[in-house]
Each structure stands twice: as structure tokens, then as C-alpha cells.
Write an enzyme that holds these catalytic residues in place. Sequence first.
Site, PDB file in Angstrom:
ATOM      1  N   ASP A 181       4.538   4.663  50.593  1.00  0.00           N
ATOM      2  CA  ASP A 181       5.984   5.586  49.760  1.00  0.00           C
ATOM      3  C   ASP A 181       5.666   6.326  50.496  1.00  0.00           C
ATOM      4  OD1 ASP A 181       6.673   7.277  48.296  1.00  0.00           O
ATOM      5  OD2 ASP A 181       5.852   6.022  46.192  1.00  0.00           O
ATOM      6  N   HIS A 182       6.783   6.682  51.331  1.00  0.00           N
ATOM      7  CA  HIS A 182       6.831   7.658  52.519  1.00  0.00           C
ATOM      8  C   HIS A 182       6.218   9.205  51.888  1.00  0.00           C
ATOM      9  CE1 HIS A 182      11.148   8.425  51.672  1.00  0.00           C
ATOM     10  NE2 HIS A 182      10.668   9.474  52.234  1.00  0.00           N
ATOM     11  N   HIS A 244       8.703   7.266  44.736  1.00  0.00           N
ATOM     12  CA  HIS A 244       8.737   8.600  44.866  1.00  0.00           C
ATOM     13  C   HIS A 244       8.167   9.313  43.860  1.00  0.00           C
ATOM     14  CE1 HIS A 244       9.965   6.757  48.870  1.00  0.00           C
ATOM     15  NE2 HIS A 244      11.378   7.536  47.924  1.00  0.00           N
TER      16      HIS A 244
HETATM   17  C1  BG6 Z   1      13.474   6.398  50.306  1.00  0.00           C
HETATM   18  C2  BG6 Z   1      15.072   5.907  49.474  1.00  0.00           C
HETATM   19  O1  BG6 Z   1      12.633   5.675  50.111  1.00  0.00           O
HETATM   20  O2  BG6 Z   1      13.922   8.027  50.590  1.00  0.00           O
HETATM   21  C3  BG6 Z   1      16.808   6.789  49.783  1.00  0.00           C
HETATM   22  O3  BG6 Z   1      15.475   4.142  50.150  1.00  0.00           O
HETATM   23  C4  BG6 Z   1      16.293   7.786  49.688  1.00  0.00           C
HETATM   24  O4  BG6 Z   1      17.523   5.766  49.650  1.00  0.00           O
HETATM   25  C5  BG6 Z   1      14.755   8.620  51.065  1.00  0.00           C
HETATM   26  O5  BG6 Z   1      17.420   8.622  50.966  1.00  0.00           O
HETATM   27  C6  BG6 Z   1      14.580   9.948  50.718  1.00  0.00           C
HETATM   28  O6  BG6 Z   1      13.638  10.752  51.351  1.00  0.00           O
HETATM   29  P1  BG6 Z   1      13.302  11.911  51.947  1.00  0.00           P
HETATM   30  O7  BG6 Z   1      12.110  12.169  52.410  1.00  0.00           O
HETATM   31  O8  BG6 Z   1      14.785  12.366  52.543  1.00  0.00           O
HETATM   32  O9  BG6 Z   1      13.206  12.624  50.581  1.00  0.00           O
END
Ligand code: BG6
Length: 506
Positions: A181-182, A244
Site C-alpha cells: 500500500d504505497h 490508503h
Molecule cells: C493509487 C490509485 O493507488 O493511488 C490511483 O490507484 C491514485 O488512482 C494514486 O491516483 C494516488 O497516489 P498518490 O501517491 O499520488 O496520492
Amino acid sequence: MNNTENHIYVIFGASGDLTKRKLVPALYALFVQKMLPEKFVLLGASRSDFSDDEFRSRMREAIIKFKEIDDESQVDQFVKKLFYTSISFDDEAAYQKLSDRIKSLRKEFNINGNTIFYLSTPPSLYGIIPQKLAAVELNKQNDGWKRLIIEKPFGYDLESAIQLKELLLKDWKEEQIYRIDHYLGKETVQNLLVTRFSNGIFEPLWNRNYINHVEITSAESIGVEKRGGYYESSGALRDMVQNHLLQVVGLTAMESPSSLDPIAIRNEILKVFQSLRPIKKEDVKNVAIRGQYLSSKIKGEQVPGYREEEGVKPKSVTETYAALKFYIDNWRWGGVPFYIRTGKRLPTRVTEVVIHFKPTPHFLFSQNDVCQSCNQLVIRIQPDEGILLKFGMKTPGSGFDVQNVNMAFHYSDLSNQRIPSAYERLLHDTMKGDSTLFARTEEVLEAWKFLTPVIECWKNDKDVPLFGYPAGTWGPENADDLIENKKMTWRYPCKNLADDGVYCEL
Ligand code: BG6
């Protein structure tokens, strides 16, 4: 610090967008910082038919596009570590071929069996690839560790997540599986733990006695871009909330772990998820708002509505905006509402956690309505990472008027401190075998369980409205009705784009 063992990193879905935008640039950043092991090979695998050299040159281009490069010769050095094999994902024989290729690379570079398999593929392959890898014994750890990295979404709903879990555990051990989960890789998300548990001034206030409500926003200014096909089967709830946003809730609300041990931290997050008050089916329409962006003009340019995007059905009811109100039924948070929202095509890109403290018990000074929410701690996760404390101050001059002022810290003020990308941190952790920042199965299942009534209601109940909102605005106005105290609204850190430009605070 380089404390990683030599290994081969296999990326499935190597011709895809994530590989080129995030994974390979992150591995390159680790290379530049000398954080890769001495012997390291990246093997890309996907359906497209590339030679090693073609793959290297595509990745070279991607690194130059997505990273700031000081010295192109370093890119040339890095891409020498890249190899490629084409694979048809459901063909058994292809995995034998893959295994042979891995063996020959091991031999050529004198690397033992340590291997990481990163699944950056459509989710429908998350069950298939690990099974096929096991069929050719690429899950066996007799000659070195084997790790499996799975991108989100883990499952499509509770049932499919349970099925996927059971399927994976047939051939892989839980400790071999890393559910990425980045958001957990973001420096500022990890800083939530540090802010809370290393500062004596916040912790005593971090509970129902002093906090009025908690608000978490993750707004994006972009639309679905070229991902309409994927997004149609996902929507904001599955794409952002289930993973997230709930992870950010977990870190904001958890108790102090007994140590920094991955199990200790993840146990505390799990307890938060287990304490989420179940949403009753009949309450969904009162506590959850969904919306979809409509075509509008942003900075003089007409942008398409969601239904006009590539890969999206003309009558799609997929939500591109979701807002939710809920409670965490435990000793710390009893009665404190949590509000979370996310959306595409909002006025700006911002992710932040806002702690709204309770007002003073007696208004001694003439305070306007705004000052009801005077004391806020805003933890800005991105962009302009930092922390902002808002408090009331005497307006200079006669009388005792109070005005709201800011005390702000910006990460950018830390000179010479570069914030590593989330993927950089997480990929390095997978190399070290550190699972602290990865979601455990139970967490994922609890998150699905919590959202099930909303998912089902939005799917089946035709009376629950899907609000349209013009692209470039803060989503459906009805989302304001979720906030309990009618004098308060969501925090709007930027004006609508329809106004004169964007003004961002912090
Ligand atoms: C991803 C989603 O996990 O996270 C995307 O699939 C989204 O739809 C992205 O744009 C958002 O990541 P960040 O790091 O730009 O907030």
C-alpha cells in the site's frame, strides 16, 4: 544504508505504467544511493515481446522522464542490470521457461536463490501467477528466500479477498507475502507515528476529551487519465478508501505499539480496524456520499466528464468521489466522528489529516464562527509536506478580537534532506525482508468487512444518489451534510478552480 542480500527482482507486468513510472525509477534511485546489493538483477516479465536491449532502452527513457538525472552515465550503468523475458501468464510451460531464465541469470551473476516476485499486473492475475510459480517450485526457500509482492487491490470485496488469501496460503507462507500500500511508504505517513509518539505535548490531547473530530482528505486534481478500464471495476471506494485512507486512519488512531517490531505496529493498526463501528445498511445513505465528475472548464480549458473518459461506459455509475463518516468504538475515540473523503478532478492534489480540537468551554472573547474550529493540527502528507498548527491570537489594536493564525513546519525547510519516494522505501524494505509498512491479511479483510455495507448499498440500492460535481470543484456539496456541527464544514485548503485561481494554504 545497504543491508540487502544479493538477489533477483522479477517484475511481472514490466511493460506496464507502474513499472515505468514508479518501480524502475525507484530502483534506479536505490542504485544511485548505493542501496542495492552488490549483485542485483532486475528481470522484467510481461506479455509484450521485447529483447533485453529493447527493455533497457524503454526503461532508460522512463528513468530520464520520471527522475531528475544529474549524470546519464549512471543510468547507463543501472540499465545493464536489467533483463527481460516475455511470458504468457496462464501458460504452465512459460513458467518453466521463466524458471530456466532465472537459473541462468543466477549462474551468470553468481547469485543464490534469493528472489522477489513483484506482481504489477491486473488484479485478476494475483491468484494465477503465485500458483504457477509454485508449480515450478519458485516458492521454495531451500536455496534462498522467495518473496511475493502484491499490489492493491487485494480482492474486489470481502469474499474475493478471503478466496485470494486462501489460494495464496496454499503455496506461500504469510511472511513471504508483502501486500503493498504505497501510502505506508510515504515519509509523511510514517511521520504520523513519530509526531504522535515522540512528542509529549500531543499525546495527552489525542483522545475524545480534547478532539472534536478528525478529518482526512486525499484529493487529486487529475481525472482517471488512461486508467478508465481499471477504474470502472474499482471506483474511489476500492481504489483509495479501502486501502490508503483506512491505513492513514489506522496510524492516526492506533495506540502506541510496544516496540517498532512489525508485528507490534500492525497489531495496533488491526485493533483500530476491529473497533470500527459497523455501518448499518439502512444508514449508508446518511453516512456515505458518492459523486462522479462532470465535464467543466478548468483554467479556460474544457475537460471531459468521467463518462467521456477512455474505457468508461457512457452510463457508468462508478464513483470518482467518496466521503464517509464513521466512529471508532474504543476507549480513546468513543463518540469522536471521523470524516474521510477522496476524489478525482478536485481543485488540487492534497492529502492531509486534520485534527480538530474541541473549542474552549467558554467564549470569553468575541470570536467569530470560524474560531469554533480555531485549534486544528493539520498534518500535510502531500504535497508541501509539513505540519501546521492553527490557533487563536489577539488581533492587534483595541478590544479583544481573536483571529486565527498558523504555526507551520515545511519539510522543504530541512536543507539537504531529500524525501525518498514511497516506492523507493517499500522496495528497499522488501529487499531487507522488513514487512512493517505492508498490510497484513487481517487488516485487509477487516477493511473490506467495514466497507461491505457501503459497497452493497451503492451497487444495489438505486435510490442512493450518485451526485455529479463539475470537474475542478470540491465534490458534491451534499458531503458537507455529513459534518455533525452545522457551523463546520470540511477544510477547503484551496479554492475551487472555478474561482480566480488556486490558493493553497500551508
Ligand atoms: C493509487 C490509485 O493507488 O493511488 C490511483 O490507484 C491514485 O488512482 C494514486 O491516483 C494516488 O497516489 P498518490 O501517491 O499520488 O496520492
